[in-house]
Enzyme design. Structure first.
Site, PDB file in Angstrom:
ATOM      1  N   ARG A  61       0.380  -0.911  -7.158  1.00 46.42           N
ATOM      2  CA  ARG A  61       1.695  -1.453  -6.824  1.00 46.42           C
ATOM      3  C   ARG A  61       1.639  -2.210  -5.509  1.00 46.42           C
ATOM      4  O   ARG A  61       0.726  -2.045  -4.713  1.00 46.42           O
ATOM      5  CB  ARG A  61       2.724  -0.316  -6.705  1.00 46.42           C
ATOM      6  CG  ARG A  61       3.095   0.318  -8.042  1.00 46.42           C
ATOM      7  CD  ARG A  61       4.141   1.413  -7.860  1.00 46.42           C
ATOM      8  NE  ARG A  61       5.362   0.891  -7.280  1.00 46.42           N
ATOM      9  CZ  ARG A  61       5.818   1.218  -6.077  1.00 46.42           C
ATOM     10  NH1 ARG A  61       5.163   2.083  -5.316  1.00 46.42           N
ATOM     11  NH2 ARG A  61       6.931   0.703  -5.621  1.00 46.42           N
ATOM     12  N   LYS A 119      -2.517  11.804  -3.323  1.00 50.39           N
ATOM     13  CA  LYS A 119      -2.283  11.085  -4.572  1.00 50.39           C
ATOM     14  C   LYS A 119      -3.322  11.453  -5.631  1.00 50.39           C
ATOM     15  O   LYS A 119      -4.521  11.406  -5.373  1.00 50.39           O
ATOM     16  CB  LYS A 119      -2.340   9.585  -4.298  1.00 50.39           C
ATOM     17  CG  LYS A 119      -1.979   8.723  -5.476  1.00 50.39           C
ATOM     18  CD  LYS A 119      -1.461   7.406  -4.965  1.00 50.39           C
ATOM     19  CE  LYS A 119      -1.356   6.364  -6.049  1.00 50.39           C
ATOM     20  NZ  LYS A 119      -0.619   5.198  -5.576  1.00 50.39           N
ATOM     21  N   ARG A 247       7.228   6.867   2.886  1.00 43.60           N
ATOM     22  CA  ARG A 247       6.265   7.951   3.098  1.00 43.60           C
ATOM     23  C   ARG A 247       6.916   9.074   3.921  1.00 43.60           C
ATOM     24  O   ARG A 247       7.789   8.811   4.755  1.00 43.60           O
ATOM     25  CB  ARG A 247       5.009   7.448   3.788  1.00 43.60           C
ATOM     26  CG  ARG A 247       5.228   6.946   5.202  1.00 43.60           C
ATOM     27  CD  ARG A 247       3.909   6.814   5.881  1.00 43.60           C
ATOM     28  NE  ARG A 247       3.139   5.740   5.265  1.00 43.60           N
ATOM     29  CZ  ARG A 247       2.301   4.975   5.945  1.00 43.60           C
ATOM     30  NH1 ARG A 247       2.110   5.174   7.222  1.00 43.60           N
ATOM     31  NH2 ARG A 247       1.629   4.012   5.347  1.00 43.60           N
TER      32      ARG A 247
HETATM   33  C1  BTN Z   1      -0.469   2.460  -7.771  1.00 46.87           C
HETATM   34  O1  BTN Z   1      -0.481   3.650  -7.487  1.00 46.87           O
HETATM   35  O2  BTN Z   1      -0.323   1.588  -6.899  1.00 46.87           O
HETATM   36  C2  BTN Z   1      -0.629   2.067  -9.198  1.00 46.87           C
HETATM   37  C3  BTN Z   1      -2.048   2.222  -9.674  1.00 46.87           C
HETATM   38  C4  BTN Z   1      -2.211   1.873 -11.129  1.00 46.87           C
HETATM   39  C5  BTN Z   1      -3.645   1.880 -11.559  1.00 46.87           C
HETATM   40  C6  BTN Z   1      -3.815   1.661 -13.030  1.00 46.87           C
HETATM   41  S1  BTN Z   1      -5.482   1.899 -13.556  1.00 46.87           S
HETATM   42  C7  BTN Z   1      -5.111   1.220 -15.118  1.00 46.87           C
HETATM   43  C8  BTN Z   1      -4.193   0.052 -14.876  1.00 46.87           C
HETATM   44  N1  BTN Z   1      -4.970  -1.130 -14.590  1.00 46.87           N
HETATM   45  C9  BTN Z   1      -4.793  -1.570 -13.335  1.00 46.87           C
HETATM   46  O3  BTN Z   1      -5.344  -2.560 -12.833  1.00 46.87           O
HETATM   47  N2  BTN Z   1      -3.913  -0.779 -12.717  1.00 46.87           N
HETATM   48  C10 BTN Z   1      -3.436   0.291 -13.559  1.00 46.87           C
END
Ligand code: BTN
Length: 250
Positions: A61, A119, A247
């Site tokens: 994100r 996380k 946070r």
């Molecule tokens: C976050 O926490 O910021 C979101 C992370 C999301 C990761 C997943 S892994 C599968 C899918 N492909 C990506 O490039 N991102 C999501």
């Protein structure tokens, strides 16, 4: 590493309720979200669960990278959805992921999955408009085994801390069918059926928090649309912008 993925059993559980659904496992791709968005632009609109054993350019994100190692689970669920109100989908997805994995997991608004303030899993939801309908790409990354902090202030949590010996295919088996069910439920009923479950796992509730725009306050749960409520010196603020991160201060 050659893994055995439960593609068939996931397909058998999901396909009866989701016509056209398929499961595809790739050894490597830049990002399962990026790949599904490319396919949507190329006109492939059937529901698909795309799993990658490794990603070379995983995305998180707020434009961040998503780093994963060979033990991680990385997948995206893509499907067309028809709903007027999309607000809260990310919370519903977080609730589904946490509920499928373990009772001790918490959610940090909007949808990080946390274990004891570290996380464990992240979720990235993207959508594309295709004519009158919208196609959702729901990406999930789960840390399965312990790994180093690699530039992060604290090492991420891993699912094996709670479920020793679990691997990525077993984790996918737990997550996939309930996730599809949760998303289809959200399509019909919105966030309401998920709110209580979010509150029960809310990692921020009652805690002092700092927002990425510098505001300080105390987290007071979420409202019916999934906006984070923060009590600040200027009164109660509703945070629904995807651009703001939050946070805890303690
Ligand atoms: C976050 O926490 O910021 C979101 C992370 C999301 C990761 C997943 S892994 C599968 C899918 N492909 C990506 O490039 N991102 C999501």
């Amino acid at each position: 590493m050659t893994l055995r993925w439960p593609s068939e059993s996931i397909w058998e559980a999901v396909a009866p309720d989701l016509p056209g659904f398929t499961v595809e496992v790739l050894q490597q791709i830049d990002s399962t979200n990026t790949e599904l968005m490319r396919r949507v632009r190329a006109g492939q609109l059937d529901p698909l669960l795309l799993v990658a054993e490794s990603q070379t350019a995983g995305r998180g994100r707020l434009g961040r990278d998503w780093q994963s190692d060979e033990s991680s689970l990385t997948f995206s669920l893509g499907l067309p959805l028809e709903m007027a109100d999309w607000s809260g989908l990310s919370l519903a997805v977080g609730v589904s992921v946490a509920t499928s994995l373990h009772p001790d997991l918490q959610l940090k608004w909007p949808n990080d999955v946390w274990l004891q303030d570290r996380k464990l899993a992240g979720i990235l939801i993207e959508t594309a408009s295709v004519g009158a309908m919208r196609y959702a790409v729901i990406g999930v990354g789960v840390n399965i085994a312990a790994r180093e902090a690699r530039g992060l202030s604290t090492a991420p949590a891993s699912l094996q801390e709670l479920l020793p010996g679990i691997d990525a295919p077993q984790t996918l088996q737990r997550l996939a069918a309930p996730l599809v069910e949760a998303v289809k439920r959200f399509e019909v009923l919105g966030l309401a059926p998920f709110l209580e479950m979010f509150h029960a796992r809310d990692a921020l509730a009652g805690r002092d928090v700092t927002l990425s725009d510098g505001t300080a306050g105390q987290a007071r749960g979420v409202d019916g649309s999934g906006a984070l409520l923060v009590h600040t010196s200027a009164g109660l603020r509703k945070i629904n912008s995807a651009e703001i991160s939050v946070r805890p201060r303690n």
